[in-house]
Scaffold this motif. Structure first.
Motif, short mmCIF file in Angstrom:
data_model
loop_
_atom_site.label_atom_id
_atom_site.label_comp_id
_atom_site.label_asym_id
_atom_site.label_seq_id
_atom_site.Cartn_x
_atom_site.Cartn_y
_atom_site.Cartn_z
N ASN A 170 2.88 -10.22 -9.72
CA ASN A 170 2.24 -9.00 -10.22
C ASN A 170 3.00 -7.72 -9.90
OD1 ASN A 170 0.10 -10.42 -11.45
ND2 ASN A 170 -0.91 -10.56 -9.46
N ASP A 171 4.04 -7.78 -9.06
CA ASP A 171 4.87 -6.60 -8.82
C ASP A 171 5.57 -6.22 -10.12
OD1 ASP A 171 4.20 -6.64 -6.15
OD2 ASP A 171 6.17 -7.28 -5.44
N LYS A 175 6.64 -0.87 -8.43
CA LYS A 175 5.20 -0.82 -8.14
C LYS A 175 4.84 -2.18 -7.54
CE LYS A 175 0.95 0.89 -10.15
NZ LYS A 175 0.86 2.22 -9.62
N TYR A 216 1.90 -4.74 -5.35
CA TYR A 216 0.49 -5.03 -5.10
C TYR A 216 0.36 -5.99 -3.93
CZ TYR A 216 -0.09 -2.79 -9.57
OH TYR A 216 -0.06 -1.86 -10.59
N CYS A 217 -0.70 -5.82 -3.15
CA CYS A 217 -0.97 -6.63 -1.97
C CYS A 217 -1.15 -8.10 -2.35
CB CYS A 217 -2.21 -6.09 -1.27
SG CYS A 217 -2.67 -7.00 0.22
N SER A 218 -0.50 -8.99 -1.61
CA SER A 218 -0.64 -10.41 -1.89
C SER A 218 -1.95 -10.98 -1.34
CB SER A 218 0.55 -11.18 -1.32
OG SER A 218 0.65 -10.99 0.07
N GLY A 227 -4.81 -7.70 -3.61
CA GLY A 227 -4.46 -7.16 -4.92
C GLY A 227 -4.43 -5.65 -5.00
N GLY A 228 -4.71 -4.99 -3.88
CA GLY A 228 -4.67 -3.53 -3.85
C GLY A 228 -3.24 -3.01 -3.99
N GLU A 229 -3.12 -1.73 -4.33
CA GLU A 229 -1.79 -1.13 -4.50
C GLU A 229 -1.15 -0.90 -3.13
OE1 GLU A 229 0.25 2.78 -6.54
OE2 GLU A 229 -1.78 2.20 -7.10
N LEU A 230 0.15 -1.22 -3.04
CA LEU A 230 0.91 -0.95 -1.82
C LEU A 230 1.55 0.42 -1.92
CD1 LEU A 230 2.72 -4.38 -1.24
CD2 LEU A 230 0.66 -3.55 -0.13
N CYS A 263 -1.07 -1.75 2.26
CA CYS A 263 -2.11 -1.84 1.24
C CYS A 263 -3.14 -0.73 1.44
CB CYS A 263 -2.81 -3.20 1.32
SG CYS A 263 -4.16 -3.38 0.14
N THR A 264 -3.52 -0.11 0.34
CA THR A 264 -4.50 0.99 0.39
C THR A 264 -5.92 0.47 0.67
OG1 THR A 264 -4.74 0.88 -2.01
CG2 THR A 264 -3.20 2.51 -1.14
#
Length: 173
Positions: free
Chosen positions: A103-104, A131, A133-135, A138-141, A150-151
């Motif tokens: 998903n990156d 861009k 995403y947390c593995s 799924g949150g944005e890094l 991760c946010t």
């Protein structure tokens, strides 16, 4: 008399005939008396093309990338590309999971199209993950100093980042 071509395969840009012989129909246009397909030549990844893609699958030594943009032109449907670990970073990387994760969104360059699947590289300051995403959740890094965090769950991860990662890398919608 109007002629009609049924069942013949043509690609964009091929001259189909002249207006005295054919009437432009769906998917065709008249250009200075010549009937042509309305779309231009297809956009495909070529050696040297800059791509933006979504990481679909990551294995130990390679990642499968869905190429969604080639040289600024959006593709529909996406092409599939391959990023090998040896072409992912100027330094030695042990595992592909340290370079990118599913998903990156990455920016890369096409280095070989001689096989069926284009081979990619992310070596270069402006290449890499733009861009992430947390593995876990799924949150944005986001980049906090030199750490990707991760946010949502505050998980810390590692990636091969493009120089403009903080600015969001101009990711197409």
């Amino acid at each position: 008399m109007i002629k009609k071509l049924d069942g013949q395969f043509v690609v964009p840009g091929v001259k189909l005939g002249v207006v005295e012989e054919f009437m432009p129909g769906r998917g065709t246009v008249e250009v200075e008396g010549t009937v042509k397909t309305s779309a231009g030549p297809p956009i495909v990844p070529e050696e040297g093309s800059t791509i933006i893609g979504v990481v679909e699958k990551v294995q130990e030594k390679m990642a499968i990338i869905n190429i969604i943009v080639v040289d600024g032109h959006k593709l529909q449907p996406p092409f599939t590309g391959m990023l090998h670990i040896s072409n992912s970073s100027p330094r030695f990387e042990r595992f592909m999971g340290d370079v990118c994760k599913p998903n990156d969104i990455i920016r890369g360059k096409v280095i070989d199209v001689s096989q069926r699947i284009p081979k990619l590289t992310t070596v270069g300051r402006d290449m890499g993950v733009i861009k992430a995403y947390c593995s876990r959740c799924g949150g944005e890094l986001v980049l906090s100093g030199r750490i990707l965090r991760c946010t949502l769950c505050l998980n810390v991860e590692r990636r091969r980042l493009a120089e403009d990662f903080e600015a969001g890398g101009n990711v197409p919608s």
